[in-house]
Design a protein around this motif. Structure first.
Motif, PDB file in Angstrom:
ATOM      1  N   TYR A  89       0.829  -1.207   0.000  1.00  0.00           N
ATOM      2  CA  TYR A  89       0.000   0.000   0.000  1.00  0.00           C
ATOM      3  C   TYR A  89       0.869   1.264   0.000  1.00  0.00           C
ATOM      4  CZ  TYR A  89      -3.243   3.541   1.812  1.00  0.00           C
ATOM      5  OH  TYR A  89      -3.984   4.681   2.001  1.00  0.00           O
ATOM      6  N   GLU A  90       1.941   1.253   0.800  1.00  0.00           N
ATOM      7  CA  GLU A  90       2.843   2.403   0.847  1.00  0.00           C
ATOM      8  C   GLU A  90       3.542   2.600  -0.498  1.00  0.00           C
ATOM      9  OE1 GLU A  90       3.104   4.648   3.162  1.00  0.00           O
ATOM     10  OE2 GLU A  90       1.621   3.620   4.400  1.00  0.00           O
ATOM     11  N   LEU A  91       3.880   1.514  -1.174  1.00  0.00           N
ATOM     12  CA  LEU A  91       4.479   1.640  -2.511  1.00  0.00           C
ATOM     13  C   LEU A  91       3.497   2.268  -3.496  1.00  0.00           C
ATOM     14  CD1 LEU A  91       6.506  -1.695  -3.005  1.00  0.00           C
ATOM     15  CD2 LEU A  91       7.331   0.558  -2.299  1.00  0.00           C
ATOM     16  N   HIS A  92       2.218   1.893  -3.382  1.00  0.00           N
ATOM     17  CA  HIS A  92       1.207   2.502  -4.255  1.00  0.00           C
ATOM     18  C   HIS A  92       1.106   3.998  -4.003  1.00  0.00           C
ATOM     19  CE1 HIS A  92      -0.383  -0.868  -6.421  1.00  0.00           C
ATOM     20  NE2 HIS A  92      -0.647  -1.557  -5.333  1.00  0.00           N
ATOM     21  N   ARG A  93       1.199   4.405  -2.774  1.00  0.00           N
ATOM     22  CA  ARG A  93       1.130   5.832  -2.452  1.00  0.00           C
ATOM     23  C   ARG A  93       2.304   6.591  -3.073  1.00  0.00           C
ATOM     24  NH1 ARG A  93       0.105   6.880   3.796  1.00  0.00           N
ATOM     25  NH2 ARG A  93      -0.073   8.977   2.944  1.00  0.00           N
ATOM     26  N   LYS A  94       3.439   5.932  -3.198  1.00  0.00           N
ATOM     27  CA  LYS A  94       4.639   6.587  -3.728  1.00  0.00           C
ATOM     28  C   LYS A  94       4.718   6.512  -5.251  1.00  0.00           C
ATOM     29  CE  LYS A  94       9.679   6.686  -3.296  1.00  0.00           C
ATOM     30  NZ  LYS A  94      10.867   6.119  -2.578  1.00  0.00           N
ATOM     31  N   TYR A  95       4.370   5.336  -5.828  1.00  0.00           N
ATOM     32  CA  TYR A  95       4.593   5.114  -7.256  1.00  0.00           C
ATOM     33  C   TYR A  95       3.320   5.132  -8.105  1.00  0.00           C
ATOM     34  CZ  TYR A  95       9.309   3.700  -5.914  1.00  0.00           C
ATOM     35  OH  TYR A  95      10.591   3.674  -5.419  1.00  0.00           O
ATOM     36  N   GLY A  96       2.151   5.076  -7.478  1.00  0.00           N
ATOM     37  CA  GLY A  96       0.923   5.102  -8.248  1.00  0.00           C
ATOM     38  C   GLY A  96       0.182   3.778  -8.249  1.00  0.00           C
ATOM     39  N   PRO A  97      -0.838   3.642  -9.119  1.00  0.00           N
ATOM     40  CA  PRO A  97      -1.709   2.458  -9.090  1.00  0.00           C
ATOM     41  C   PRO A  97      -1.054   1.169  -9.575  1.00  0.00           C
ATOM     42  CG  PRO A  97      -2.300   3.876 -10.916  1.00  0.00           C
ATOM     43  CD  PRO A  97      -1.298   4.633 -10.104  1.00  0.00           C
ATOM     44  N   PHE A  98       0.045   1.274 -10.312  1.00  0.00           N
ATOM     45  CA  PHE A  98       0.746   0.080 -10.804  1.00  0.00           C
ATOM     46  C   PHE A  98       2.172   0.113 -10.278  1.00  0.00           C
ATOM     47  CE2 PHE A  98      -2.391   1.417 -13.912  1.00  0.00           C
ATOM     48  CZ  PHE A  98      -3.166   0.263 -14.041  1.00  0.00           C
TER      49      PHE A  98
END
Length: 372
Positions: A89-98
Motif C-alpha cells: 500500500y505504501e508503494l502505491h502511495r509513492k509510485y501510483g496504481p501500478f
C-alpha cells in the motif's frame, strides 16, 4: 594468506617431510578456492538476474523500487515480518496504481484494471507456483488453466447457491447457538471473553459440517489433530510459494528424526489422508453504513468474476447469522479495555489477522446513577 597457511601447516606437522607439507598446503588451498568459488556462484547468479530484471525484463518499465527486482528478497522479507499488505500500500502511495513488487509480479490498485484481471474472459492466469505449494492436494486452488477450472467451479457452485444453503441453515443455527452459549457462559464466569478464538472455532466447524464432517470444535473448546494439521499445512504452503529451494530444504529436513519437525513436514500428507482494492490500515466498519457505488465496485473480498469463491453465499450467511444472534443474545457485551485501535491493527500470514491475535469483550459496566 600463503605465508599463513605455511605457518599453520608447519605448526601442525613440524617433523613431516617437505613433500607432504607441500601436498597438504596445495590441498587446503584448492579446498579454500573451491569453497569461495561455490559461494560466489550463487552471488553472481543473483547479481546477473537482478540486472536483467532491472533493465531488460518485460516489467522493467513498471515503476517500483530497485530492490524489488532482487529474486526472493523484498516480498519474502515482508512475509516474514507479516507486513506485506501495508508495505505494498505504501508503494502505491509513492509510485501510483501500478507498482512492481517482485521480479515477476505487479500490484494493481486501480479498480477498472483489477476488474479486467478478474473478468470472465480470464486472459490472466493464476501464479504458476500454486501448483507447487499445493502439491499432493487435487484442489481447485492449484488449477492454473481456466478451462480446466470452469467445469469444477460449475459442478461445485450450485451446492453453495442461496437456494441450496437454506438446507444448511438449521445446522448453522445449531452451531451458532452453541457458540453463543459458550460466550455467555464464559462472560458470566470470567467477566471477559476472547471472542476471536471462539469465532475461529465456530467458523471452522461450520465449514467442516458443510463438507460432511462435524469436528465438534466449539464443544471441545479447541482444535483436533486434523484442524491443527490444516493450519500447519497452510503455513507450509505459504513457505513453499515464497522460499527459494524450499523443496530441497523439505527433502533434507525429512531425514531428521525429530517428532515435532516430522509432524510439521507431514501436515500435508495428513490432510490428504483425511480428504479434504480497497486497502485500509484501520478497522473502521462504519465506512460501510452508506457505501458509494465506487466502494461497492472496488470491494472484492471473494475474488473477481473468473475466480469467484464458491462459498461466498455461505460466508455471508454465517456473518449475518452470527452478528444477529450475538447482538440479540449477548447484547450486554462491549469491547474490553485491551481491544484498541493498535491491537486491531492487522498483520498478514495466510490471512489478515489482528496483531495480537485477540479480540476481547467484556460485560458492559453499569452506568452510575449520577451520570443518568
Amino acid at each position: 594468506m600463503v605465508g599463513f597457511m605455511n605457518k599453520v601447516t608447519a605448526a601442525l606437522l613440524p617433523a613431516a617431510p617437505e613433500a607432504i607439507l607441500d601436498w597438504i598446503f596445495s590441498t587446503l588451498l584448492q579446498a579454500y578456492s573451491l569453497v569461495f568459488t561455490l559461494m560466489g556462484i550463487p552471488f553472481l547468479c543473483i547479481i546477473t538476474t537482478t540486472m536483467y530484471n532491472l533493465y531488460f525484463s518485460p516489467l522493467a518499465k513498471v515503476l517500483g523500487p530497485w530492490y524489488t527486482t532482487i529474486p526472493g528478497f523484498w516480498l519474502n522479507l515482508k512475509l516474514i515480518t507479516r507486513d506485506r499488505t501495508r508495505s505494498v500500500y505504501e508503494l502505491h502511495r509513492k509510485y501510483g496504481p501500478f507498482v512492481r513488487i517482485s521480479p515477476d509480479q505487479v500490484a494493481i490498485a486501480d479498480v477498472p484494471s483489477a476488474r479486467t484481471v478478474h473478468s470472465v474472459i480470464d486472459t490472466f492466469s493464476k501464479l504458476i507456483w500454486l501448483k507447487d505449494i499445493f502439491r499432493g492436494l487435487d484442489t481447485m486452488v492449484r488449477i492454473i488453466d481456466y478451462h480446466e477450472y470452469v467445469p469444477r467451479r460449475k459442478a461445485l457452485g450450485p451446492g453453495f447457491s442461496n437456494t441450496n444453503l437454506k438446507v444448511m441453515e438449521p445446522i448453522l443455527h445449531k452451531n451458532i447457538d452453541t457458540f453463543n452459549l459458550k460466550v455467555k457462559t464464559e462472560l458470566e464466569e470470567k467477566g471477559k471473553i476472547e471472542i476471536y478464538y471462539w469465532l475461529e472455532l465456530a467458523i471452522t466447524n461450520i465449514l467442516g459440517v458443510c463438507y460432511g464432517k462435524d469436528f465438534g470444535l466449539i464443544d471441545i473448546g479447541g482444535h483436533d489433530d486434523f484442524i491443527k494439521s490444516l493450519f500447519t499445512a497452510l503455513f507450509t504452503y505459504t513457505a513453499r510459494g515464497k522460499t527459494p529451494f524450499i523443496g530441497l530444504v523439505e527433502y533434507l529436513l525429512s531425514y531428521i528424526p525429530h517428532s515435532e519437525l516430522q509432524w510439521l513436514i507431514n501436515s500435508n500428507n495428513r490432510l490428504t489422508a483425511r480428504g479434504l482494492e480497497y486497502v485500509t490500515s484501520r478497522f473502521k466498519p462504519e465506512r460501510w453504513e452508506n457505501p458509494t457505488k465506487a466502494m461497492e465496485t472496488a470491494l472484492m473480498p471473494f475474488g473477481g468474476l473468473s475466480r469467484l469463491c464458491p462459498a461466498k453465499n455461505l460466508a455471508m450467511m454465517k456473518l449475518r447469522l452470527i452478528a444477529a444472534k450475538v447482538v440479540k443474545e449477548c447484547g450486554d457485551m462491549t469491547p474490553a479495555d485491551s481491544c484498541t485501535d493498535e491491537s486491531l491493527g492487522f498483520e498478514e500470514l495466510t490471512a489478515l489477522l489482528p496483531k495480537t491475535h485477540k479480540c476481547e469483550f467484556q460485560r458492559k459496566l453499569p452506568v452510575p446513577m449520577a451520570a443518568r
